[in-house]
Design an enzyme around this catalytic site. Structure first.
Site, PDB file in Angstrom:
ATOM      1  N   GLU A 204      24.450  32.277  42.542  1.00 46.47           N
ATOM      2  CA  GLU A 204      25.074  31.610  43.404  1.00 46.47           C
ATOM      3  C   GLU A 204      25.883  32.333  44.589  1.00 46.47           C
ATOM      4  O   GLU A 204      27.111  32.152  44.993  1.00 46.47           O
ATOM      5  CB  GLU A 204      26.429  30.959  42.500  1.00 46.47           C
ATOM      6  CG  GLU A 204      25.919  30.063  41.410  1.00 46.47           C
ATOM      7  CD  GLU A 204      26.951  29.340  40.325  1.00 46.47           C
ATOM      8  OE1 GLU A 204      27.908  30.003  40.537  1.00 46.47           O
ATOM      9  OE2 GLU A 204      26.461  28.597  39.644  1.00 46.47           O
ATOM     10  N   GLU A 321      20.113  26.752  36.320  1.00 46.03           N
ATOM     11  CA  GLU A 321      21.491  26.636  35.609  1.00 46.03           C
ATOM     12  C   GLU A 321      21.997  25.184  35.761  1.00 46.03           C
ATOM     13  O   GLU A 321      22.156  24.796  37.006  1.00 46.03           O
ATOM     14  CB  GLU A 321      22.406  27.687  35.907  1.00 46.03           C
ATOM     15  CG  GLU A 321      23.761  27.426  35.309  1.00 46.03           C
ATOM     16  CD  GLU A 321      24.578  28.817  35.694  1.00 46.03           C
ATOM     17  OE1 GLU A 321      24.357  29.807  36.133  1.00 46.03           O
ATOM     18  OE2 GLU A 321      25.683  28.276  35.809  1.00 46.03           O
TER      19      GLU A 321
END
Length: 538
Positions: A204, A321
Site C-alpha cells: 500500500e 489483498e
C-alpha cells in the site's frame, strides 16, 4: 424416475420447507428467472490456484474501534501445530498464501549480515503505522517453511519496500529501495532449499499510499532491482519465483506509469480491495445485499484490465489483498454467513475480468478471517471458498440473469468434469427464485445414455430426462436463517469440523436435470451440470 432421484427431490423439498419455516419468510412469494450462459469462449481465465488467503503481521495489541481481534494470529506467533489449521489449508491442494500487510514495510530479516537485535514489534503511536520495526528470526522462518511444506501451501512473500527511504512530513518516501537485507533473506531461502513461489514488493505504497507513498517511476526502478536479484539468486533454480507488485490501492495514472516503466520485470500486478468501507460502518449488510453497490467494483476491474492490455507489460492482474471492510472487518458480519454474498460475488467478478489470483484478507486474524481467530474453526467464507475451489474451473463464462435484479450469477467450466458450474446468489429475503438455464451459441448436451446433439443459438435446458441425467446442487444457507450466524448449512446440514479436526465432507444433493433450479431467499447455490458441455469447456 429412479429411486435415487425421488429421494433427492424429497430431500430438496424438505430442505426448502425447513429453510422457509426457520426464516419466517413467505414461500408463496416466487418469481421465475432465466440464467443465460454464453459458452462459445471464455471471457476470463484464472490461475489453477486462484483462491488465495493472507497471513498478516499484526500483534495482539492491534485494536480497532475498541475491539482487539487479532489475538495470536500473526505470522510471528501463530500456532503452526494446530490440526484444524493444517487440515484447513491442505483441503485446497494447494492454497496460495500471501504473507504481508501494513507492518511488512517495517520488518527486518535476521540473516547473518543483520547486526540489529531481532526484537518484536512494539506499539509507538508517534511512529509510522504506530509501531517500531519488528524482526523475522530465521528460527521462526524455518518453522513457517516446514509448515507450508507440510500443508502444501504456495507462498507469496511481501518484502519491506521502505528500507533505505526517508519519509517526508507529507508521506512521500524519498530515495531508492535498500534491498541489502531483502537480498540476504532471499539468498537464505535458496541456500536452504526452501520454496517461495513469489516475491511481492511493498504494501500500500502506491498512488496516494497508506501512511507513506512511493512515486511510480521509483517503484518501477525498485521492481527492476528485485527482478535482477531474483534472476541472480535463482539462476540455477527452477522454477523461478514470480516478481509481484505494487500491492496497494488502484490509482489509474500511477498504475499506468508503473506498468509501462517496469518493463518485463513484473509477473503480476496486485491491488487491494476494501470497497465496503470501515468495519465500524453500520450499513455493511445493506451494501452487501445491494446489487448496484456490488456492481461498482467492476469499474476498477475493467480499468486495470484495460491498462494491462494497452501497456507494454507482460504482467497479469491479481487481487493481492481483499477484506471488504477495512480496519479488521466487523464481528458477526465479515466472519458470518452474510459475507459470503460479498466474497463469492468478488470471486465471480474477478474471474470475469481475467484476474488470475484473488487473495482474501485474511486466512486467520481480525474479524474477516476464513478461520476463527481463537480456535481455528472455519467461518462460513472458508466453506464458500472451498466449494468454489472444488467446483469452479479456470475458465469463466459470460453469464446474465433475467427475472430479478436480486440474483447474482456466475458460470465457470466445471473443475470436476467437462460440464459447467453455475453459481447463483439470492440477495432477497422473501422471494424464492425458480430458474432455468439457457445456453447461447452452439453447444453440446451429452447424456450418459443418449447420443450428443448439437443445438444452435439459444436453448433452454428443460429436456425430458430418462432418469439417468442428474445435476449436483450445493445449497448454502445461514443457521436459523440468521445472516449474522457463523454456522453455514449445506443442503440443510451444519458444516462443522469433527473431534479430530477434520474438515467435513461437502456433499451435494442430486436433482433431475429437467427440473428448474430453486434459489431460496438469502441463499447461495452452486449447480454442477456435468452433462452440459459448451465449446469453451470441451
Amino acid at each position: 424416475m429412479g429411486c435415487c432421484q425421488i429421494i433427492s427431490v424429497i430431500v430438496l423439498f424438505l430442505w426448502v420447507f425447513r429453510f422457509s419455516d426457520k426464516t419466517a419468510v413467505s414461500s408463496a412469494v416466487e418469481v421465475k428467472g432465466t440464467v443465460f450462459v454464453y459458452g462459445r469462449a471464455a471471457v476470463g481465465t484464472v490461475d489453477e490456484d486462484f483462491i488465495c488467503a493472507t497471513l498478516d503481521w499484526w500483534p495482539p495489541q492491534k485494536c480497532d474501534y475498541g475491539t482487539c481481534a487479532w489475538d495470536h494470529a500473526s505470522i510471528l506467533n501463530l500456532d503452526l501445530n494446530n490440526t484444524i489449521f493444517q487440515n484447513a489449508i491442505r483441503e485446497f491442494a494447494p492454497l496460495k498464501i500471501r504473507i504481508g500487510g501494513t507492518l511488512q514495510d517495517l520488518v527486518i530479516y535476521e540473516t547473518a549480515d543483520q547486526k540489529q537485535p531481532c526484537i518484536p514489534f512494539t506499539q509507538n503511536t508517534s511512529l509510522l503505522f504506530g509501531y517500531t520495526q519488528g524482526c523475522l528470526s530465521m528460527h521462526r522462518w524455518n518453522q513457517l517453511n516446514d509448515f507450508f511444506t507440510k500443508t502444501g501451501a504456495k507462498v507469496i512473500f511481501g518484502l519491506n519496500a521502505l528500507s533505505g527511504r526517508s519519509i517526508q512530513p507529507n508521506g512521500e518516501a524519498v530515495g531508492a529501495w535498500d534491498y541489502t537485507n531483502a537480498e540476504s533473506f532471499i539468498r537464505y531461502i535458496v541456500q536452504n532449499n526452501h520454496t517461495v513461489d513469489g516475491w511481492e514488493l511493498g504494501n500500500e505504497l502506491c498512488g496516494s499510499g497508506v501512511g507513506a507513498r512511493v512515486a511510480a517511476s521509483q517503484y518501477a526502478t525498485d521492481t527492476i532491482a528485485l527482478r535482477n536479484i531474483v534472476n541472480r539468486v535463482y539462476k540455477d533454480v527452477s522454477p523461478m519465483p514470480l516478481v509481484i507488485g505494487p500491492g496497494g490501492f488502484f490509482d489509474a495514472a500511477w498504475f499506468t506509469e508503473y506498468l509501462n516503466k517496469s518493463g518485463d520485470s513484473l509477473n503480476a500486478t496486485t491491488r487491494h480491495i476494501y470497497d465496503l468501507g470501515p468495519g465500524v460502518d453500520q450499513h455493511l449488510i445493506e451494501k452487501i445485499l445491494d446489487p448496484s453497490y456490488l456492481d461498482q467494483e467492476a469499474t476498477t476491474f475493467r480499468s486495470l484490465k484495460s491498462i494491462i492490455i494497452n501497456s507494454s507489460t507482460k504482467a497479469v492482474a491479481w487481487v493481492g489483498e481483499a477484506g471488504g471492510a477495512y480496519n479488521s472487518g466487523r464481528n458477526l458480519v465479515s466472519n458470518a454467513f452474510v459475507y459470503s454474498f460479498w466474497y463469492l460475488d468478488q470471486l465471480g467478478m474477478a474471474s470475469v475480468y481475467d484476474t488470475k489470483t484473488y487473495c482474501r484478507q485474511s486466512l486467520i486474524g481480525g474479524n474477516y478471517g476464513l478461520l476463527n481467530t481463537t480456535n481455528f474453526t472455519p467461518n462460513p467464507d472458508y466453506y464458500s471458498a472451498l466449494i468454489w475451489r472444488r467446483l469452479m474451473g479456470r475458465k469463466a463464462l459470460f453469464t446474465s440473469f433475467s427475472g430479478t435484479k436480486k440474483i447474482r450469477s456466475y458460470t465457470h467450466c466445471a473443475r470436476p468434469s467437462k460440464g459447467i458450474t453455475v453459481l447463483l446468489m439470492n440477495l432477497d429475503n422473501t422471494t424464492t427464485v425458480v430458474a432455468n438455464v439457457e445456453l447461447n451459441n452452439t453447444f453440446s448436451l451429452r447424456h450418459r445414455k443418449t447420443s450428443s446433439r448439437k443445438i444452435a443459438r439459444t436453448s433452454q435446458l428443460t429436456w425430458v430426462s430418462n432418469g439417468e441425467t442428474q445435476r449436483e446442487e450445493y445449497h448454502l444457507t445461514a443457521k436459523d436463517g440468521d445472516l449474522h450466524s457463523r454456522t453455514m448449512l449445506l443442503n440443510g446440514n451444519a458444516l462443522q469440523v469433527n473431534s479430530t479436526g477434520d474438515i467435513p465432507p461437502l456433499e451435494p444433493i442430486y436433482v433431475n436435470s429437467a427440473e428448474p433450479i430453486t434459489i431460496a431467499p438469502y441463499s447461495i447455490v452452486f449447480v454442477h451440470m456435468p452433462n452440459v458441455v459448451v465449446p469453451a469447456c470441451a
